[in-house]
Design an enzyme around this catalytic site. Structure first.
Site, PDB file in Angstrom:
ATOM      1  CE  LYS A  62      -8.454   0.717   3.777  1.00 18.26           C
ATOM      2  NZ  LYS A  62      -7.573   1.352   4.645  1.00 18.26           N
ATOM      3  CD  GLU A  90      -2.573   1.198   2.805  1.00 18.15           C
ATOM      4  OE1 GLU A  90      -3.505   1.919   2.984  1.00 18.15           O
ATOM      5  OE2 GLU A  90      -1.927   0.707   3.742  1.00 18.15           O
ATOM      6  CB  CYS A  92      -4.542  -0.865   5.311  1.00 15.03           C
ATOM      7  SG  CYS A  92      -3.571  -0.367   6.800  1.00 15.03           S
TER       8      CYS A  92
END
Length: 525
Positions: A322, A262, A377
């Site tokens: 995301k 990321e 994440c």
């Protein structure tokens, strides 16, 4: 319901605090997984036969004992207020659990049905974690009991019922200690059940092989410095990952896929020619598909936290955005309101857009086509999101692996990175998939479908690990059935609530004074 002797309350508060601290010790970097069992037991003993408001107080103390140290990484660069605000918010869920638990336990305790009362403990733990990981703003499911069990045999239950079943089993293992403490009698029934669950952990089958393998490389490029401004030096993070990819290419010429973490491109490579040329340089070096984590300057005025799949033959990269941006880190809900408490909310200048679809990148490997399923994440902590991703990949018909891209630079040398890696290990077992977990600064590593791991990289050190990774298709029972553990616990709680309402106690205080034996046992526990 019991009225607590003021002389006993300090003892109960100490028990609750000790229980919370034991829960903290079960998580990385302490990794004393078994500490969760006495931790849950002490909290349950402290709450035995008290009023709901006392149960809430004890739950709050237990929650603070757990979350303040466990989440200390959240304030490493933004100060103590956000850290304590987050820890207190999480502790409030345990406080609510305490109030509900002691309320529904009352009719069981009054009738001496101690086993029934203690069996409500794992039910309420599961439901507390469900609510905590759901509301508000999508919740924050960090520091669940299950996520401290990656090295314990109980982790194997994830293949049957996911993280909620691990939490249920661990909390259930605490019930013999509770029965023993409050009755001073041998807990034959609950003890036998606990032994059966412990032995049953080893009977849960976990895969070690798959349909095929793929040679996967990862690049941990490192950052110029830790902190919120890890990317303050223009293009340096991107350049680090390009250089790391070139070193990877020199060491391995048989890679099927290379993965960056990321935020590995600190400049939007779709809108900046210099960034695009650097990514192209990396793709050319390895001559294989490359997954890049990037911040995209769209949709304006928002930005996107994205995973991009670049192919060696060029073309527009496939994209995953995301789906679950983190509140107060990637966007600030109700900014004007929260600014009243802290100006730190303005550190998040542009909110992150929310992705609207699940993606499985299709990759042509040496042994055939496979899917790489990206998650970014903190998404790895959300049960439903991970389950949907695996189900989506399964529909494509190819064997797959999970990809967890993260950036731990903003948390420094703390346990956040190892806590997150432990979650990925639980996900590997839950979904029967290998996991490639890669961070800008560490820890990074490859996780097998049975939860075992290759050696992980060091924090803030450039590294380029590569492994032959098992690729699998098929769904585990947990994937097929979904959140059945929460549904069962919800039905059990509903039954307990009905019983509590039907057996509503009488009297001005709304309850009975606990017996001297109960108070004595609790004080001496």
């Amino acid at each position: 319901m019991g009225v607590v002797d003021p002389r006993v309350l300090p003892v109960r508060l100490l028990l609750a605090l000790a229980g919370g601290l034991l829960l903290w010790l079960s998580f990385p970097d302490h990794d004393i997984a078994i500490a969760a069992i006495p931790g849950v037991a002490l909290i349950a003993i402290a709450m035995w036969d008290v009023r709901p408001r006392t149960g809430a107080l004890l739950g709050l103390v237990a929650g603070l004992g757990c979350f303040v140290p466990t989440l200390s990484w959240s304030g490493i660069f933004v100060g103590r207020f956000p850290w304590f605000a987050l820890a207190t918010t999480e502790a409030l869920y345990v406080a609510a659990m305490g109030a509900v638990l002691v309320w529904v336990q009352a009719p069981f305790i009054r009738r001496g049905r101690h086993l029934g009362a203690t069996l409500l403990v794992p039910v309420l733990w599961v439901l507390q974690e469900l609510v905590r990981g759901t509301v508000p703003y999508g919740g924050f499911p960090w520091a669940r009991i299950a996520f401290g069990q990656a090295d314990a045999p109980f982790a194997r239950w994830a293949a049957i019922g996911g993280a909620p079943l691990i939490t249920f089993v661990v909390a259930l293992m605490a019930t013999p200690l509770v029965v023993l403490a409050v009755t001073r009698r041998a807990p034959w029934v609950s003890g036998t059940l606990a032994v059966a669950l412990f032995a049953g952990s080893y009977a849960v089958p976990l895969p070690t092989e798959g349909d095929s393998t793929a040679r996967i490389g990862m690049v941990q490029g490192n950052v110029p410095k830790a902190g919120l401004d890890f990317n303050a030096e223009r293009r340096q993070v991107l350049d680090n990952h390009v250089s790391g990819t070139e070193r990877l290419a020199e060491a391995h010429d048989d890679l099927d896929l290379v993965i960056w973490p990321e935020n590995s491109s600190d400049i939007d490579p779709l809108r900046n020619d210099d960034a695009r040329r650097q990514v192209d340089r990396a793709v050319a070096a390895v001559d294989t598909p490359l997954v890049v984590g990037a911040i995209l300057d769209e949709p304006r005025p928002a930005v996107s936290n994205a995973s991009l799949l670049y192919e060696p033959d060029g073309g527009t990269p496939e994209r995953y955005v995301k789906k679950h941006p983190v509140p107060f880190a990637e966007y600030v809900p109700h900014r004007d309101f929260y600014r009243l408490f802290s100006s730190q909310v303005d550190l998040v200048r542009a909110g992150f857009a929310k992705g609207d679809r699940t993606v499985a990148f299709e990759v042509e490997g040496a042994q055939g086509t496979f899917s790489a399923v990206p998650t970014i994440c903190f998404e790895v902590a959300y049960d439903g999101l991970m389950r949907d991703a695996v189900r989506h990949a399964e529909k494509q018909g190819d064997p797959s692996l999970l990809v967890v891209q993260t950036n731990n630079a903003t948390f420094g040398h703390t346990a956040e990175s190892t806590q997150q890696y432990a979650i990925s290990r639980i996900r590997a077992i839950e979904h029967g998939r290998s996991v490639a977990h890669v961070s800008t600064v560490g820890v990074s590593g490859f996780i097998n479908p049975n939860g075992t791991s290759t050696p992980t990289t060091d924090l803030f050190t450039a590294a380029q690990p590569a492994e032959h990774v098992v690729l699998r298709s098929g769904l585990t029972l947990s994937d097929r059935v979904g959140p059945w553990v929460e549904w069962v616990c919800g039905l059990l709680l509903l039954g307990a609530v009905v019983l509590r309402v039907m057996k509503r106690p009488t009297g001005r205080l709304g309850g009975q004074t606990p017996s001297p034996q109960t108070e004595e046992a609790t004080a001496g526990a």
